[in-house]
Every structure is written in structure tokens, then in C-alpha cells.
Design a protein around this motif. Structure first.
Motif, PDB file in Angstrom:
ATOM      1  N   SER A  19       0.599  -1.661  -0.256  1.00 21.81           N
ATOM      2  CA  SER A  19       0.174   0.070  -0.088  1.00 21.81           C
ATOM      3  C   SER A  19       0.711   1.371   0.083  1.00 21.81           C
ATOM      4  O   SER A  19       2.097   1.316   0.726  1.00 21.81           O
ATOM      5  CB  SER A  19      -1.016  -0.023   1.563  1.00 21.81           C
ATOM      6  OG  SER A  19      -1.484   1.124   1.188  1.00 21.81           O
ATOM      7  N   SER A  21      -0.581   4.486   0.852  1.00 25.37           N
ATOM      8  CA  SER A  21      -1.501   4.673   1.779  1.00 25.37           C
ATOM      9  C   SER A  21      -0.522   5.305   2.966  1.00 25.37           C
ATOM     10  O   SER A  21      -0.094   4.226   3.358  1.00 25.37           O
ATOM     11  CB  SER A  21      -2.693   4.552   2.337  1.00 25.37           C
ATOM     12  OG  SER A  21      -2.621   5.299   3.070  1.00 25.37           O
ATOM     13  N   ARG A  23      -1.335   6.664   5.344  1.00 29.57           N
ATOM     14  CA  ARG A  23      -1.853   6.566   6.589  1.00 29.57           C
ATOM     15  C   ARG A  23      -2.266   5.259   7.502  1.00 29.57           C
ATOM     16  O   ARG A  23      -1.881   4.629   8.805  1.00 29.57           O
ATOM     17  CB  ARG A  23      -3.242   7.028   6.620  1.00 29.57           C
ATOM     18  CG  ARG A  23      -3.757   8.163   6.699  1.00 29.57           C
ATOM     19  CD  ARG A  23      -4.033   8.859   5.232  1.00 29.57           C
ATOM     20  NE  ARG A  23      -3.672   7.941   4.381  1.00 29.57           N
ATOM     21  CZ  ARG A  23      -3.699   8.861   3.264  1.00 29.57           C
ATOM     22  NH1 ARG A  23      -3.254  10.478   2.858  1.00 29.57           N
ATOM     23  NH2 ARG A  23      -3.809   8.559   2.228  1.00 29.57           N
ATOM     24  N   ARG A  24      -1.807   3.803   6.313  1.00 23.58           N
ATOM     25  CA  ARG A  24      -1.519   2.306   7.231  1.00 23.58           C
ATOM     26  C   ARG A  24      -0.229   2.140   7.289  1.00 23.58           C
ATOM     27  O   ARG A  24      -0.351   1.832   8.343  1.00 23.58           O
ATOM     28  CB  ARG A  24      -1.883   1.597   5.536  1.00 23.58           C
ATOM     29  CG  ARG A  24      -3.596   1.864   4.521  1.00 23.58           C
ATOM     30  CD  ARG A  24      -4.189   0.273   4.331  1.00 23.58           C
ATOM     31  NE  ARG A  24      -5.447   0.856   3.162  1.00 23.58           N
ATOM     32  CZ  ARG A  24      -5.967   1.427   2.124  1.00 23.58           C
ATOM     33  NH1 ARG A  24      -5.087   1.263   1.504  1.00 23.58           N
ATOM     34  NH2 ARG A  24      -7.456   1.361   2.231  1.00 23.58           N
ATOM     35  N   GLU A  44      -7.528  -0.355  -9.470  1.00 21.08           N
ATOM     36  CA  GLU A  44      -8.467  -0.629  -8.563  1.00 21.08           C
ATOM     37  C   GLU A  44      -9.540  -0.502  -9.823  1.00 21.08           C
ATOM     38  O   GLU A  44     -10.716   0.989  -9.891  1.00 21.08           O
ATOM     39  CB  GLU A  44      -9.031   0.448  -7.802  1.00 21.08           C
ATOM     40  CG  GLU A  44      -7.743   0.562  -7.202  1.00 21.08           C
ATOM     41  CD  GLU A  44      -8.017   1.368  -5.887  1.00 21.08           C
ATOM     42  OE1 GLU A  44      -9.230   1.729  -4.863  1.00 21.08           O
ATOM     43  OE2 GLU A  44      -6.217   1.666  -5.274  1.00 21.08           O
ATOM     44  N   LYS A  65      -4.396  -6.447  -4.461  1.00 21.20           N
ATOM     45  CA  LYS A  65      -3.068  -5.270  -4.678  1.00 21.20           C
ATOM     46  C   LYS A  65      -2.742  -6.242  -4.230  1.00 21.20           C
ATOM     47  O   LYS A  65      -1.435  -5.953  -4.149  1.00 21.20           O
ATOM     48  CB  LYS A  65      -3.786  -4.604  -3.816  1.00 21.20           C
ATOM     49  CG  LYS A  65      -4.664  -3.433  -4.149  1.00 21.20           C
ATOM     50  CD  LYS A  65      -5.213  -2.540  -2.918  1.00 21.20           C
ATOM     51  CE  LYS A  65      -6.290  -1.402  -4.022  1.00 21.20           C
ATOM     52  NZ  LYS A  65      -7.100  -0.236  -2.483  1.00 21.20           N
ATOM     53  N   ALA A  87      -5.014  -3.766   1.345  1.00 23.32           N
ATOM     54  CA  ALA A  87      -6.397  -3.519   1.041  1.00 23.32           C
ATOM     55  C   ALA A  87      -7.184  -2.542   0.636  1.00 23.32           C
ATOM     56  O   ALA A  87      -6.424  -1.335  -0.145  1.00 23.32           O
ATOM     57  CB  ALA A  87      -6.274  -2.698   3.142  1.00 23.32           C
ATOM     58  N   LYS A 100     -11.697   7.299  -4.639  1.00 21.66           N
ATOM     59  CA  LYS A 100     -10.375   8.240  -3.972  1.00 21.66           C
ATOM     60  C   LYS A 100     -11.363   9.618  -5.904  1.00 21.66           C
ATOM     61  O   LYS A 100     -11.554   8.900  -7.157  1.00 21.66           O
ATOM     62  CB  LYS A 100      -9.413   8.615  -4.607  1.00 21.66           C
ATOM     63  CG  LYS A 100      -9.262   7.405  -3.348  1.00 21.66           C
ATOM     64  CD  LYS A 100      -7.273   7.195  -3.298  1.00 21.66           C
ATOM     65  CE  LYS A 100      -7.707   5.805  -3.849  1.00 21.66           C
ATOM     66  NZ  LYS A 100      -6.538   5.071  -4.367  1.00 21.66           N
ATOM     67  N   ALA A 173     -10.890   8.208   0.319  1.00 23.55           N
ATOM     68  CA  ALA A 173     -11.903   7.156  -0.393  1.00 23.55           C
ATOM     69  C   ALA A 173     -12.983   8.531   0.061  1.00 23.55           C
ATOM     70  O   ALA A 173     -13.573   8.244   1.205  1.00 23.55           O
ATOM     71  CB  ALA A 173     -11.837   5.877   0.234  1.00 23.55           C
ATOM     72  N   GLY A 177     -10.942  13.163   4.787  1.00 21.73           N
ATOM     73  CA  GLY A 177      -9.647  12.593   5.559  1.00 21.73           C
ATOM     74  C   GLY A 177     -10.095  12.789   7.221  1.00 21.73           C
ATOM     75  O   GLY A 177     -10.876  14.049   7.734  1.00 21.73           O
ATOM     76  N   GLN A 179      -9.485  12.148  10.233  1.00 23.47           N
ATOM     77  CA  GLN A 179      -8.082  12.690  10.638  1.00 23.47           C
ATOM     78  C   GLN A 179      -7.768  13.742  10.806  1.00 23.47           C
ATOM     79  O   GLN A 179      -7.180  13.819  11.517  1.00 23.47           O
ATOM     80  CB  GLN A 179      -7.151  11.543  10.741  1.00 23.47           C
ATOM     81  CG  GLN A 179      -6.455  11.225   9.309  1.00 23.47           C
ATOM     82  CD  GLN A 179      -6.927  11.028   8.189  1.00 23.47           C
ATOM     83  OE1 GLN A 179      -8.216  10.719   8.155  1.00 23.47           O
ATOM     84  NE2 GLN A 179      -6.106  10.275   7.292  1.00 23.47           N
ATOM     85  N   VAL A 197      -9.616   5.783   8.522  1.00 18.60           N
ATOM     86  CA  VAL A 197      -9.119   6.195   8.024  1.00 18.60           C
ATOM     87  C   VAL A 197      -8.157   5.608   6.930  1.00 18.60           C
ATOM     88  O   VAL A 197      -6.917   5.828   6.543  1.00 18.60           O
ATOM     89  CB  VAL A 197      -7.745   6.652   9.794  1.00 18.60           C
ATOM     90  CG1 VAL A 197      -6.349   7.053   9.493  1.00 18.60           C
ATOM     91  CG2 VAL A 197      -8.872   7.405  10.441  1.00 18.60           C
TER      92      VAL A 197
HETATM   93  O1  LIG Z   1     -10.981   9.579   6.391  1.00 19.72           O
HETATM   94  C1  LIG Z   1     -10.733   9.154   5.949  1.00 19.72           C
HETATM   95  N1  LIG Z   1     -11.106   7.768   4.956  1.00 19.72           N
HETATM   96  C2  LIG Z   1      -9.728   7.545   3.407  1.00 19.72           C
HETATM   97  C3  LIG Z   1      -8.880   8.005   4.523  1.00 19.72           C
HETATM   98  C4  LIG Z   1      -7.347   7.259   2.553  1.00 19.72           C
HETATM   99  O2  LIG Z   1      -8.260   6.750   1.878  1.00 19.72           O
HETATM  100  C5  LIG Z   1      -7.896   6.033   0.946  1.00 19.72           C
HETATM  101  C6  LIG Z   1      -8.563   4.984  -0.085  1.00 19.72           C
HETATM  102  O3  LIG Z   1      -7.558   4.408  -1.349  1.00 19.72           O
HETATM  103  P1  LIG Z   1      -7.995   3.033  -0.976  1.00 19.72           P
HETATM  104  O4  LIG Z   1      -7.917   2.371  -0.236  1.00 19.72           O
HETATM  105  O5  LIG Z   1      -8.025   3.014  -2.810  1.00 19.72           O
HETATM  106  O6  LIG Z   1      -5.927   3.049  -1.111  1.00 19.72           O
HETATM  107  P2  LIG Z   1      -4.510   3.731  -1.379  1.00 19.72           P
HETATM  108  O7  LIG Z   1      -4.617   4.988  -1.023  1.00 19.72           O
HETATM  109  O8  LIG Z   1      -4.499   4.430  -3.218  1.00 19.72           O
HETATM  110  O9  LIG Z   1      -3.674   3.055  -1.327  1.00 19.72           O
HETATM  111  P3  LIG Z   1      -3.009   1.933  -1.687  1.00 19.72           P
HETATM  112  O10 LIG Z   1      -2.080   1.786  -2.553  1.00 19.72           O
HETATM  113  O11 LIG Z   1      -3.211   0.209  -0.347  1.00 19.72           O
HETATM  114  O12 LIG Z   1      -4.330   1.336  -2.894  1.00 19.72           O
HETATM  115  C7  LIG Z   1      -6.677   5.431   1.388  1.00 19.72           C
HETATM  116  O13 LIG Z   1      -4.747   5.686   1.610  1.00 19.72           O
HETATM  117  C8  LIG Z   1      -6.637   5.934   3.226  1.00 19.72           C
HETATM  118  O14 LIG Z   1      -5.828   5.923   4.023  1.00 19.72           O
HETATM  119  C9  LIG Z   1      -8.533   8.483   4.234  1.00 19.72           C
HETATM  120  O15 LIG Z   1      -7.389   8.874   4.609  1.00 19.72           O
HETATM  121  N2  LIG Z   1      -9.402   9.327   5.597  1.00 19.72           N
END
Ligand SMILES: O=c1[nH]cc([C@@H]2O[C@H](COP(=O)(O)OP(=O)(O)OP(=O)(O)O)[C@@H](O)[C@H]2O)c(=O)[nH]1
Length: 633
Positions: A19, A21, A23-24, A44, A65, A87, A100, A173, A177, A179, A197
Motif C-alpha cells: 500500500s 497509503s 495512513r496504513r 482499481e 493489490k 487493503a 478516491k 476514499a 480525511g 483524521q 482512516v
Molecule cells: O477518512 C479517511 N478516509 C480514507 C482515507 C484514505 O483513503 C485511501 C483509500 O484509498 P485506497 O483504499 O484505494 O488506498 P490507496 O490510498 O490508493 O493506497 P493503496 O496503495 O493501498 O491502494 C487510503 O489511503 C486511506 O488511508 C483517509 O486517509 N481518511
């Protein structure tokens, strides 16, 4: 029950988070999981209508993924991971799935749809266990999802646009955000906050326990089929395994995360590298101790506070070639290391213990040995060694950063204070006239370029180009990777005469591809070699807008229609606080600056490049590709 025994089991495994992300990454780092980050290239684009429910779509996307990364690592780099985690987060409202936003209008559509209503946030998670058998990849997938309900307040047009213009919605998404600034839109949250998040930590931890400590058969009837195991499942550990002296209590961890909104900053965000992240490198044992009482102990701050000691331990061990020694000898006692590196026994022992505490070395009764990561990245003679960059960090960046206070006050680089020399023009400066300094700088650039080259050359399909010119390509590490990947491509490295004069001992031995051509010149002053593809890797962030204007005007003029410019840099998030690596680099106060995706796009478009595409690799460098259109602005 504590999480520590599970993390202990995972500590010996190669865990990969598929990922990009931040945040993850931060959520998983915070629980002390050690992992590498390899963002997935899976697009996606699954057909949503073919799934009976939205969560099935999220689970399948998460699975794809993770599988894409598992396959890529297995096939391309022959580095099969043990576990890959993927995820996918989606928002559903009025039977629509929101991902997104693609642009501001799309964000507007999403947020106005959510205004005043309750919606669901689903995150699908896939945990893929991998095994390489007879060179074939075998995978076993465990997946699950979590749903959280979120209610938005009624949003005025003014608030909505103010929020959209903040740039925050674009990589999130549903276009918000929770957070960060997006938290102001929310009236209530029912369920796991971290699920919104981007990662349902609670459910994930339970799943790990379920996988690694399945309940004894006779208790199985307590667990409903297809449900999350109850917290009692944690009690199935033996006393020894659950070590009650240092618990990260599951509920406490969640409480901590929910009570504080998550900033997207943090030491564990992408951009640092495709190796284990520095703060994830702190051994699980120590992290757990630090996190024992998260509400009362500022573990993150303490980690930052100690960060300089950790960096310096790495620098000194590298400088004394400890990792080379242990790579050659296997296991050594501290006294043997001390004798070989000509240092005191007590000092060496402390250094070796520090390296072991940082997860760089292993310590057993037989002595000290390198971890796999130290063999791969820290021994100076390894293919992917970062030694050159580490020495540069110690000898050049460290002195500069000791003058950070002056740098902030004056807004200038601190070369004069650190080295007694000004450095307006690197190689023309007297400081760089020294052969040793010159070669040290080139070695640093070489090790970074080698580490990043594969990501840069594979980010886009470049097979349509016949010739490429890597401007400021230094030792040719990127150029060499290019000719490996595209054997028909003629690649020229264009760099200052002082650099070209020193490239010979950085050339790969036994490479059977067409040789790279080296041409000397100054890309601000001289004519550029003709090419279909120009490359600027780690160049733009160092220079003023005026100098960039000169350079990009020259490239634009040299490009024929259909030619392209490939830029490799760390791309900042739109709010400009991620990845921390780029933000911290800015503190060097070079004349230039780091830029976000939209800023790079604008910059390239300004000089006549269109169809600009950006690939966030999540590793050291991201890539931007733009094509020259018919006439420049
Ligand atoms: O309140 C929040 N909601 C969502 C998020 C962030 O949104 C993205 C969701 O996108 P996805 O699951 O497709 O993930 P990507 O960012 O594209 O990363 P991958 O490489 O894993 O596909 C996700 O980053 C959430 O953290 C947020 O921050 N706050």
C-alpha cells in the motif's frame, strides 16, 4: 491477551504492506509491526456491478493489490515475501460506491452526496501468506472486512469548497480525511475509527491472533462461524507466550488511536525506502516496552528524541566497516570486532549492542552477526549497498544539520558554518575540489541511484523511446538500469566534466548490454545531447525557480513532438507534510524545494509537456512523465 507474542512471531518473517497509503503505514507502525512497503500497481478497476455487496468488491480489490505485489516481488526481484497485506477502503451512500475523487469536481460530487447523511465506510483487507516452491509462488489468502457508519453534518457550499481547496480530499476514499480537516464535517462515527482512516486495526489484530494462535479445538464452539473471534480468544495463549509484564493491551491500543486524531505525518510514511523503515526497525521488544502505557508515555516523541543517537550509531558502525566485517566472518564476539576495527573493547561492545537494539545486528551467545538487511544494504561491497549515502549523511549532512537552528533563522544552507566554505555551485566550490569529497559525493549519489533505479525505469513503459539522456546522471547507475531493461535504448549520461572524469570505477563489471555513453557539459549552459527521452532524477528539488526555468526551457526546446521528460523526485502530498523524508530533506535549505503532484504537473505543462502522468512508488523516488506537445507555450 497481549499482542506481543504475535508480533514476535511475525518479527522473523518478511512482512510487506502492499500500500502507498501513508495512513496504513502509520497505523501498522504504531502497533510495532515490522514491515516493508511495496505499493501495489493493481489498478482499481474491477467491475463493481459484478459484486453482490460493496464489501465483496473492497475485499477482492484488497486481495488483488496484495497478490500483485506478491507476484511482482517473487518474479521480478526473486524476493518472495512471507506475508503481504493489502487493503482497500470505499465509501457507500445511496447504493453508490465512492472511491478516491479524480478531480475537484468529483470531490464536490462526492461530498455533496454525503452532506447531511449517514454513510458506510468499508475496508477490505487481505493477508496473503506466500511460499516459493520449485520457483513457483504459492499463496494462501485470508480476508475480512470492517464496516463503520459515519454521519456528516449539513455542509454549506462555502465549507464544502473551502475543504476541497485544501487539497485534502484528493487521495481519500469518499473525498474526506476524517483524521484531519475532514473531521470537521463529521457528526458521529459508529464503529472502528481507524477503519475509516484506511485500516481496521482492531479486526486485523484479532485476525492475526486467530491465524497464529488458533483456539484449541475444544473451545471452537465458542466462536460463531464467519464472525470476529471474541477477545477471549486472546486468553488461549500460555503464560509464557503472553508475558503479562509488558502488555500492549488490545483495548488500550484502540483507545489510544481513537482518542487522538491521526496526523498523516510520522516517521513511517512512504518515501523513505523499500527497506524496513527506521522506526519500524526498533526491535519489537523495545517498542512494546515504550508503548506499555500509551496514554501516559509520549513514545513517539521519545523515539524522535533518541533518533539522532540511532542515526549516529548506524553512521559510525558503517564508517568502521562493522557490517563488512560481519558479512565476511559470520558471527564474532565484540573483542574480535574491536581488535579488527582497532577500537576499544568496551566502546565496540556498546556500539554492537546499540546496533542489535536497532535491529541492524543479531546478538546471540555466539556473538554478533548481520541481519539480512545489514548484509544487503549496509555492507559496502553489497550490490544494493547504501554505504555511500550513509557516509555522505555522516560527513556532509550531519554537520549541516547541527546548524539547523541557524539554517531556520537565516533560511540558508549552512555550508559556511559546517565546512568553512560556501557552496553555490557544488563541483566548482573549493570544498568539492578535494578528490575525496568529490568521490564521497559521487558514491552517495551512486548508492541512492542504484537503490531507486529499478523503480524509476519500471514506473512507465519506456519501450517506445530510441534514445535517452540522463541529465546530471552522475555515475550512470540509472542509465545502466535503463539499458538492462531496454537493451535497444541508446543512453547518454550528461554531467559536469569533473563528474565524468571520475565515473570509471562505478561501472558495472560483466554487464552484457550496450554501453552507456558519457558526455560532459553543464546543463544550464551547454547544448544538450539529442534524445527522445530526457531524464531528470533528483535534480529539480535542488535548484531555484530561475535555474529550473533555464533548464526546462532548454529541454523543451530540444524535445521534438512525441519526445518526453521523465522526472524522478519524491512527490509531496498536497498538504505538503508527507512523506516526512521529503519534508525533512527540505531542512537542508538548498535553493530549491520539494513539490506536490499538482505542482509537478503544472511545472511540466508550463514548459510544453502534456499528458503528464505521476506514479507514486512509495519508495525512495516517485516518477513523473510528460510528453512534448506540438508547440510550446
Ligand atoms: O477518512 C479517511 N478516509 C480514507 C482515507 C484514505 O483513503 C485511501 C483509500 O484509498 P485506497 O483504499 O484505494 O488506498 P490507496 O490510498 O490508493 O493506497 P493503496 O496503495 O493501498 O491502494 C487510503 O489511503 C486511506 O488511508 C483517509 O486517509 N481518511
Amino acid at each position: 491477551m497481549a499482542l506481543k507474542p504475535v508480533l514476535g512471531k511475525l518479527g522473523s518473517k518478511r512482512v510487506v504492506l502492499a500500500s502507498a497509503s501513508p495512513r496504513r503505514q502509520e497505523i501498522l507502525c504504531n502497533v510495532g509491526l515490522r514491515f516493508e512497503v511495496v505499493p501495489s500497481w493493481f489498478k482499481e478497476t474491477l467491475e463493481k456491478s459484478s459484486f453482490a455487496t460493496p464489501y465483496k468488491y473492497a475485499i477482492e480489490t484488497a486481495k488483488q493489490k496484495a497478490l500483485e505485489v506478491a507476484n511482482r516481488m517473487h518474479v521480478k526481484h526473486l524476493r518472495t515475501p512471507d506475508i503481504v497485506i493489502g487493503a482497500d477502503t470505499i465509501v457507500t451512500v445511496d447504493e453508490h460506491i465512492l472511491e478516491k475523487p479524480v478531480d475537484k469536481q468529483d470531490a464536490y460530487r462526492m461530498l455533496s452526496r454525503l452532506s447531511g447523511k449517514e454513510h458506510s465506510v468499508f475496508t477490505g483487507v487481505a493477508i496473503v501468506h506466500c511460499n516459493s516452491k520449485d520457483n513457483r509462488l504459492e499463496t494462501e489468502v485470508t480476508d475480512f472486512y470492517e464496516e463503520t457508519k459515519v454521519k456528516f453534518a449539513d455542509l454549506s457550499e462555502e465549507l464544502l469548497w473551502e475543504y476541497i481547496h485544501s487539497g485534502e480530499p484528493m487521495d481519500k476514499a469518499g473525498g474526506y480525511g476524517i483524521q484531519a480537516l475532514g473531521g470537521m464535517l463529521v457528526e458521529y462515527v459508529h464503529g472502528d475509527f481507524l477503519n475509516v482512516v484506511g485500516f481496521p486495526l482492531n479486526h486485523f489484530c484479532k485476525k492475526l491472533v486467530e491465524l497464529y494462535y488458533p483456539p484449541p479445538k475444544h473451545t471452537l464452539h465458542h466462536i460463531k462461524h464467519d464472525s470476529i473471534p471474541s477477545v477471549e480468544t486472546f486468553e488461549n495463549l500460555s503464560d509464557e507466550e503472553s508475558d503479562s509484564s509488558s502488555p500492549i493491551q488490545y483495548k488500550d491500543a484502540i483507545k489510544m488511536d481513537r482518542s487522538k486524531p491521526h496526523s498523516s505525518g510520522g516517521v513511517c510514511s512512504p518515501g523513505s525506502s523499500n527497506i524496513i523503515k527506521p522506526n519500524c526497525m526498533v526491535p519489537v521488544e523495545n517498542r512494546n516496552r515504550v508503548m506499555e502505557n500509551p496514554d501516559k508515555f509520549p513514545s513517539k516523541i521519545v523515539e524522535l528524541l533518541d533518533g539522532f543517537r540511532a542515526s549516529k550509531a548506524l553512521f559510525v558502525a558503517s564508517k568502521l566497516k562493522v557490517f563488512n566485517l560481519l558479512k565476511n566472518k559470520g558471527v564474532l564476539q565484540s573483542v574480535d570486532v574491536a581488535n579488527t576495527i582497532n577500537a576499544s573493547v568496551c566502546g565496540t561492545e556498546r556500539l554492537l549492542d546499540a546496533c542489535a537494539a536497532l535491529g541492524l545486528l543479531e546478538k546471540t551467545i555466539q556473538g554478533y552477526s548481520n541481519t539480512d538487511s545489514a548484509n544487503t544494504y549496509l555492507a559496502s561491497d553489497s550490490e544494493d549497498s547504501l554505504h555511500g549515502y550513509i557516509i555522505h549523511s555522516n560527513d556532509h549532512l550531519w554537520p549541516l544539520f547541527t546548524h539547523l537552528e541557524s539554517a531556520v533563522k537565516e533560511g540558508t544552507m549552512q555550508n559556511y558554518r559546517a565546512f568553512g566554505k560556501k557552496s553555490e555551485n557544488l563541483f566548482q566550490d573549493s570544498y568539492y575540489q578535494s578528490m575525496e569529497v568529490k568521490q564521497r559525493f559521487m558514491a552517495a549519489m551512486h548508492s541512492i541511484a542504484k537503490l531507486t533505479a529499478k523503480d524509476v525505469v519500471t514506473a512507465f513503459d519506456l519501450s517506445q523511446f530510441r534514445s535517452a539522456c540522463d541529465l546530471g546522471g552522475c555515475t550512470g547507475a540509472l542509465a545502466n538500469e535503463l539499458v538492462q531493461k531496454y537493451p535497444n535504448l541508446k543512453v547518454t549520461v550528461f554531467d559536469l566534466p569533473e563528474v565524468i572524469a571520475n565515473v570509471s570505477h562505478f561501472q558495472p563489471v560483466g554487464q552484457h548490454t550496450a554501453p552507456v555513453t558519457f558526455t560532459s557539459g553543464d546543463f544550464f549552459k551547454d547544448n544538450l545531447p539529442a534524445a527522445d527521452l530526457y531524464i531528470l532524477s533528483r535534480i529539480l528539488h535542488d535548484w531555484t525557480d530561475e535555474k529550473i526555468h533555464v533548464l526546462l526551457s532548454k529541454i523543451s526546446a530540444a524535445c521534438k513532438p512525441g519526445s518526453a521528460l521523465l522526472v524522478a523526485e519524491i512527490v509531496l502530498s498536497e498538504e505538503k507534510i508527507n512523506p516526512p523524508r521529503a519534508v525533512l530533506q527540505s531542512l537542508s535549505m538548498t535553493e530549491g524545494k520539494q513539490r506536490s503532484a499538482s505542482e509537478y504537473k503544472q511545472l511540466l505543462e508550463k514548459y510544453g509537456f502534456t499528458s503528464v502522468q505521476i506514479k507514486i512508488t512509495g519508495n525512495f523516488l516517485d516518477t513523473i512523465l510528460g510528453f512534448r506537445k506540438l508547440s510550446a507555450h
